[in-house]
Design a protein around this motif. Sequence first.
Motif, PDB file in Angstrom:
ATOM      1  N   ALA A   3     -10.371  -4.829  12.262  1.00 49.09           N
ATOM      2  CA  ALA A   3     -10.553  -3.723  11.323  1.00 49.09           C
ATOM      3  C   ALA A   3     -11.746  -3.962  10.399  1.00 49.09           C
ATOM      4  O   ALA A   3     -12.383  -3.016   9.957  1.00 49.09           O
ATOM      5  N   LEU A   4     -12.053  -5.218  10.125  1.00 47.86           N
ATOM      6  CA  LEU A   4     -13.177  -5.555   9.251  1.00 47.86           C
ATOM      7  C   LEU A   4     -14.095  -6.546   9.953  1.00 47.86           C
ATOM      8  O   LEU A   4     -13.656  -7.342  10.772  1.00 47.86           O
ATOM      9  N   THR A   8     -17.273  -9.049   5.891  1.00 47.85           N
ATOM     10  CA  THR A   8     -16.370  -8.330   4.995  1.00 47.85           C
ATOM     11  C   THR A   8     -15.106  -9.136   4.756  1.00 47.85           C
ATOM     12  O   THR A   8     -14.587  -9.173   3.635  1.00 47.85           O
ATOM     13  N   TRP A   9     -14.588  -9.804   5.788  1.00 46.35           N
ATOM     14  CA  TRP A   9     -13.429 -10.674   5.618  1.00 46.35           C
ATOM     15  C   TRP A   9     -13.743 -11.802   4.651  1.00 46.35           C
ATOM     16  O   TRP A   9     -12.916 -12.158   3.797  1.00 46.35           O
ATOM     17  N   HIS A  12     -13.600 -10.395   1.200  1.00 42.88           N
ATOM     18  CA  HIS A  12     -12.222 -10.112   0.791  1.00 42.88           C
ATOM     19  C   HIS A  12     -11.471 -11.397   0.431  1.00 42.88           C
ATOM     20  O   HIS A  12     -10.861 -11.486  -0.637  1.00 42.88           O
ATOM     21  N   ALA A  55      -4.126  -5.082   0.241  1.00 39.28           N
ATOM     22  CA  ALA A  55      -5.269  -4.572   1.009  1.00 39.28           C
ATOM     23  C   ALA A  55      -5.631  -5.520   2.143  1.00 39.28           C
ATOM     24  O   ALA A  55      -5.852  -5.091   3.284  1.00 39.28           O
ATOM     25  N   CYS A  56      -5.668  -6.806   1.855  1.00 41.39           N
ATOM     26  CA  CYS A  56      -5.997  -7.786   2.899  1.00 41.39           C
ATOM     27  C   CYS A  56      -4.946  -7.796   4.001  1.00 41.39           C
ATOM     28  O   CYS A  56      -5.282  -7.893   5.187  1.00 41.39           O
ATOM     29  N   TRP A  58      -2.975  -5.319   4.926  1.00 41.94           N
ATOM     30  CA  TRP A  58      -3.093  -4.099   5.721  1.00 41.94           C
ATOM     31  C   TRP A  58      -4.261  -4.201   6.703  1.00 41.94           C
ATOM     32  O   TRP A  58      -4.143  -3.850   7.870  1.00 41.94           O
ATOM     33  N   HIS A  59      -5.385  -4.715   6.224  1.00 41.57           N
ATOM     34  CA  HIS A  59      -6.542  -4.878   7.111  1.00 41.57           C
ATOM     35  C   HIS A  59      -6.281  -5.937   8.175  1.00 41.57           C
ATOM     36  O   HIS A  59      -6.737  -5.797   9.308  1.00 41.57           O
ATOM     37  N   GLU A  62      -4.804  -4.621  11.184  1.00 44.67           N
ATOM     38  CA  GLU A  62      -5.641  -3.568  11.760  1.00 44.67           C
ATOM     39  C   GLU A  62      -5.256  -2.176  11.293  1.00 44.67           C
ATOM     40  O   GLU A  62      -5.246  -1.218  12.074  1.00 44.67           O
ATOM     41  N   ASN A  63      -4.930  -2.052  10.018  1.00 37.73           N
ATOM     42  CA  ASN A  63      -4.631  -0.763   9.394  1.00 37.73           C
ATOM     43  C   ASN A  63      -3.536   0.009  10.134  1.00 37.73           C
ATOM     44  O   ASN A  63      -3.615   1.226  10.297  1.00 37.73           O
ATOM     45  N   GLU A  68       1.305   1.585   6.275  1.00 32.98           N
ATOM     46  CA  GLU A  68       0.530   2.417   5.357  1.00 32.98           C
ATOM     47  C   GLU A  68       1.096   2.400   3.934  1.00 32.98           C
ATOM     48  O   GLU A  68       0.378   2.667   2.973  1.00 32.98           O
TER      49      GLU A  68
END
Length: 103
Positions: A3-4, A8-9, A12, A55-56, A58-59, A62-63, A68
Amino acid sequence: MQALSIPTWIIHVSSVMEWIAAIWLVWIYGEVTSNKSWRALSLGMLPALIGAMCACTWHFFENTLSLEWLVTLQASMTVLGNCTLFLAAWWMVRRVNVKPNDF
């Protein structure tokens, strides 16, 4: 974990680690100075940390739509964290007897 991107990881995860270090350092400063308002500030930082971890998480998964609810929890923790940080800052200002208009 796709997902990121890797950069970006890194941002985060390092941000979460920096926030944990900041909470710890603020707490230690409060103990060293015997100033309870600094310890309150460190506690006020916890909801923001929880939001970042949501947030981490969830990402990381893979969202996934089944997770959710983490987005809602993250947003709620951000609002709560903003309020607790405001209250801690207000307490710090009142503790040193500085009027807010003096800034």
